[in-house]
Design an enzyme around this catalytic site. Structure first.
Site, PDB file in Angstrom:
ATOM      1  N   LYS A 130       0.846  -1.189   0.000  1.00 24.29           N
ATOM      2  CA  LYS A 130       0.000   0.000   0.000  1.00 24.29           C
ATOM      3  C   LYS A 130       0.882   1.238   0.000  1.00 24.29           C
ATOM      4  O   LYS A 130       2.020   1.124   0.452  1.00 24.29           O
ATOM      5  CB  LYS A 130      -0.959   0.023   1.186  1.00 24.29           C
ATOM      6  CG  LYS A 130      -0.368  -0.250   2.577  1.00 24.29           C
ATOM      7  CD  LYS A 130       0.822   0.478   3.091  1.00 24.29           C
ATOM      8  CE  LYS A 130       0.802   1.969   3.240  1.00 24.29           C
ATOM      9  NZ  LYS A 130       2.092   2.538   3.735  1.00 24.29           N
ATOM     10  N   TYR A 214      -4.112   4.187   6.460  1.00 26.84           N
ATOM     11  CA  TYR A 214      -4.533   3.185   7.457  1.00 26.84           C
ATOM     12  C   TYR A 214      -5.841   3.613   8.124  1.00 26.84           C
ATOM     13  O   TYR A 214      -6.734   2.796   8.347  1.00 26.84           O
ATOM     14  CB  TYR A 214      -3.449   2.996   8.528  1.00 26.84           C
ATOM     15  CG  TYR A 214      -2.258   2.194   8.058  1.00 26.84           C
ATOM     16  CD1 TYR A 214      -2.249   0.815   8.161  1.00 26.84           C
ATOM     17  CD2 TYR A 214      -1.146   2.812   7.514  1.00 26.84           C
ATOM     18  CE1 TYR A 214      -1.167   0.073   7.732  1.00 26.84           C
ATOM     19  CE2 TYR A 214      -0.056   2.088   7.072  1.00 26.84           C
ATOM     20  CZ  TYR A 214      -0.070   0.719   7.183  1.00 26.84           C
ATOM     21  OH  TYR A 214       0.998  -0.016   6.755  1.00 26.84           O
TER      22      TYR A 214
HETATM   23  P1  NAD Z   1      12.420   1.952   1.809  1.00 27.19           P
HETATM   24  O1  NAD Z   1      12.919   3.306   1.397  1.00 27.19           O
HETATM   25  O2  NAD Z   1      12.933   1.398   3.078  1.00 27.19           O
HETATM   26  O3  NAD Z   1      12.687   0.887   0.661  1.00 27.19           O
HETATM   27  C1  NAD Z   1      12.416   1.156  -0.697  1.00 27.19           C
HETATM   28  C2  NAD Z   1      13.291   0.261  -1.564  1.00 27.19           C
HETATM   29  O4  NAD Z   1      13.090   0.650  -2.929  1.00 27.19           O
HETATM   30  C3  NAD Z   1      14.783   0.414  -1.275  1.00 27.19           C
HETATM   31  O5  NAD Z   1      15.374  -0.845  -1.251  1.00 27.19           O
HETATM   32  C4  NAD Z   1      15.316   1.208  -2.463  1.00 27.19           C
HETATM   33  O6  NAD Z   1      16.645   0.881  -2.794  1.00 27.19           O
HETATM   34  C5  NAD Z   1      14.368   0.776  -3.567  1.00 27.19           C
HETATM   35  N1  NAD Z   1      14.258   1.770  -4.635  1.00 27.19           N
HETATM   36  C6  NAD Z   1      14.266   1.476  -5.948  1.00 27.19           C
HETATM   37  N2  NAD Z   1      14.176   2.594  -6.692  1.00 27.19           N
HETATM   38  C7  NAD Z   1      14.129   3.610  -5.837  1.00 27.19           C
HETATM   39  C8  NAD Z   1      14.046   5.020  -6.005  1.00 27.19           C
HETATM   40  N3  NAD Z   1      13.973   5.589  -7.207  1.00 27.19           N
HETATM   41  N4  NAD Z   1      14.033   5.784  -4.897  1.00 27.19           N
HETATM   42  C9  NAD Z   1      14.049   5.247  -3.660  1.00 27.19           C
HETATM   43  N5  NAD Z   1      14.130   3.892  -3.441  1.00 27.19           N
HETATM   44  C10 NAD Z   1      14.169   3.091  -4.527  1.00 27.19           C
HETATM   45  O7  NAD Z   1      10.828   2.066   1.832  1.00 27.19           O
HETATM   46  P2  NAD Z   1       9.823   1.149   2.655  1.00 27.19           P
HETATM   47  O8  NAD Z   1       9.504   1.802   3.951  1.00 27.19           O
HETATM   48  O9  NAD Z   1      10.292  -0.244   2.664  1.00 27.19           O
HETATM   49  O10 NAD Z   1       8.493   1.304   1.745  1.00 27.19           O
HETATM   50  C11 NAD Z   1       8.349   0.582   0.540  1.00 27.19           C
HETATM   51  C12 NAD Z   1       6.843   0.442   0.243  1.00 27.19           C
HETATM   52  O11 NAD Z   1       6.246  -0.300   1.295  1.00 27.19           O
HETATM   53  C13 NAD Z   1       6.076   1.750   0.175  1.00 27.19           C
HETATM   54  O12 NAD Z   1       5.083   1.683  -0.823  1.00 27.19           O
HETATM   55  C14 NAD Z   1       5.413   1.870   1.534  1.00 27.19           C
HETATM   56  O13 NAD Z   1       4.191   2.592   1.500  1.00 27.19           O
HETATM   57  C15 NAD Z   1       5.166   0.425   1.872  1.00 27.19           C
HETATM   58  N6  NAD Z   1       5.198   0.177   3.322  1.00 27.19           N
HETATM   59  C16 NAD Z   1       4.235  -0.621   3.838  1.00 27.19           C
HETATM   60  C17 NAD Z   1       4.232  -0.872   5.194  1.00 27.19           C
HETATM   61  C18 NAD Z   1       3.206  -1.806   5.783  1.00 27.19           C
HETATM   62  O14 NAD Z   1       3.169  -1.946   6.991  1.00 27.19           O
HETATM   63  N7  NAD Z   1       2.410  -2.476   4.978  1.00 27.19           N
HETATM   64  C19 NAD Z   1       5.196  -0.307   6.024  1.00 27.19           C
HETATM   65  C20 NAD Z   1       6.198   0.472   5.453  1.00 27.19           C
HETATM   66  C21 NAD Z   1       6.172   0.711   4.096  1.00 27.19           C
END
Ligand code: NAD
Length: 361
Positions: A130, A214
């Site tokens: 999401k 959420y």
């Molecule tokens: P994050 O920044 O920790 O990870 C993102 C990943 O994408 C990294 O590994 C990064 O290297 C990669 N990436 C590839 N291209 C990129 C770019 N152009 N710019 C930045 N990063 C790039 O983010 P996250 O917190 O893991 O979030 C990722 C997704 O998961 C989002 O859509 C977020 O909304 C969702 N999320 C969901 C929950 C949940 O509880 N369901 C919690 C956190 C995040």
């Protein structure tokens, strides 16, 4: 999410309660595990990998990353062969990897649509984080691509598979609160500088896309209704470079067809623990830490009884239940409980909230 009593029993039987069942007695343990390729190896990916490992029906079989070193390290920790590490350029070759049944899209929001569509074209089912995407149009394209490829699409709304949230829904559906009148919910945090979440191109918008969603989704599953009127305000107070592209605060109210009114807030400018409170004619319930990975706590005062129910489970139980549910759906050709259409609906309401708040989408 309109959760009927039948849905609730089905969920409890299939997915949401499955992490409570010891692996050895799990009916699915003899079946081939569903193999996932994790796309994007950031924070949430680590939780999902641990959660999938804890199931009896799912395993991580491939990784997709722009950082080969990071991917090799995670592959070694998870017994994934180097030949199953992909990057964003050669990702489509995943079509030739029979160990991959599905992908888990854990990329920044604006990349969800591209990788969902490419995965479907490669013949893989998709579990997408999401918010589903950054526009209604992209959500529709994702749904169409998965339908055309005859592949399943589930949005990773982990609270749909989480026992305390399900308990709150059941108490409401069973009439323990009487007629629900009003709901309050909020979720936010104080964001650091340099986060992709503050880039409109990558995030689509501010805290509403990320964490406000959420509260929005909770009001829908708690009422079992779709909002028919929305009003909203947005503001940016801190001019320190973080909010050049996205807003800092959003508050919105929703009116539901039954007359229930909900009031929600989200922010990137303050730490605001996620919660919801539901007030009905016969009592109230609240869940603190309602959207956190652990530490959820339900309290209620209902006619004749008081509830105080801390949830003792620990991370990655939400991700375990979520992976378990999607793998079960894949293995038994069932529709996931949170399909693409659920993500699309939230995106439509987010667009309405933005319009109501005067923010250009
Ligand atoms: P994050 O920044 O920790 O990870 C993102 C990943 O994408 C990294 O590994 C990064 O290297 C990669 N990436 C590839 N291209 C990129 C770019 N152009 N710019 C930045 N990063 C790039 O983010 P996250 O917190 O893991 O979030 C990722 C997704 O998961 C989002 O859509 C977020 O909304 C969702 N999320 C969901 C929950 C949940 O509880 N369901 C919690 C956190 C995040």
């Amino acid at each position: 999410m309109t959760l009927t009593r039948r849905d609730f029993s089905r969920l409890a039987a299939l997915g949401a309660a499955a992490h409570l069942i010891p692996a050895s007695t799990h009916a699915q343990s003899a079946q081939k595990k569903t193999g996932y390729a994790v796309i994007g190896l950031g924070r949430i990916a680590g939780h999902f990998i641990a959660g999938a490992h804890a199931t009896a029906n799912s395993q991580i079989t491939a990784l997709v990353s722009g950082h080969r070193d990071k991917a090799e390290k995670i592959a070694a920790e998870n017994n994934i062969p180097a030949s199953s590490i992909y990057n964003y350029e050669n990702f489509d070759q995943i079509a030739n990897n029979p160990a991959v049944d599905a992908v888990y899209v854990a990329l920044p929001n604006s990349m969800h649509a591209e990788y969902t569509i490419r995965a479907a074209k490669a013949g893989k089912h998709v579990l997408c984080e999401k918010p589903m995407a950054t526009s209604v149009e992209d959500c529709e394209k994702m749904i169409a691509a998965c339908k055309a490829a005859n592949k399943k699409l589930m949005i990773a709304y982990r609270c749909h598979y989480e026992p305390t949230n399900l308990r709150a829904i059941k108490l409401i559906r069973d009439g323990d609160l009487g007629q629900v009148q009003t709901i309050q919910s909020a979720f936010g945090f104080n964001i650091g500088k340099g986060e992709w979440r503050c880039s409109k191109a990558l995030a689509g918008g501010g805290p509403l896309y990320d964490v406000g969603i959420y509260s929005l989704n909770a009001c829908r599953y708690l009422t079992g209704e779709e909002p028919d009127r929305i009003a909203a305000y947005a503001s940016t107070i801190d001019h320190d470079g973080r909010f050049n592209e996205v807003e800092e605060n959003v508050s919105w109210t929703m009116h539901f067809p039954s007359g229930v009114v909900a009031s929600c807030s989200t922010t990137y400018g303050a730490n605001m623990e996620g919660y919801f409170r539901v007030y009905g004619s016969k009592g109230w319930l609240q869940v603190d830490n309602a959207f956190a990975y652990e530490g959820l706590h339900l309290r209620a005062q209902l006619s004749g009884k008081q509830l105080d129910e801390p949830n003792p489970s620990h991370d990655p139980s939400h991700f375990q239940a979520e992976a378990n549910h999607f793998s079960h759906c894949i293995q038994n050709n069932l529709e996931p409980q949170s399909p693409g259409e659920e993500g699309l609906r939230d995106m439509q309401y987010i667009a309405q909230i933005y319009r109501a708040a005067g923010i250009k989408a």
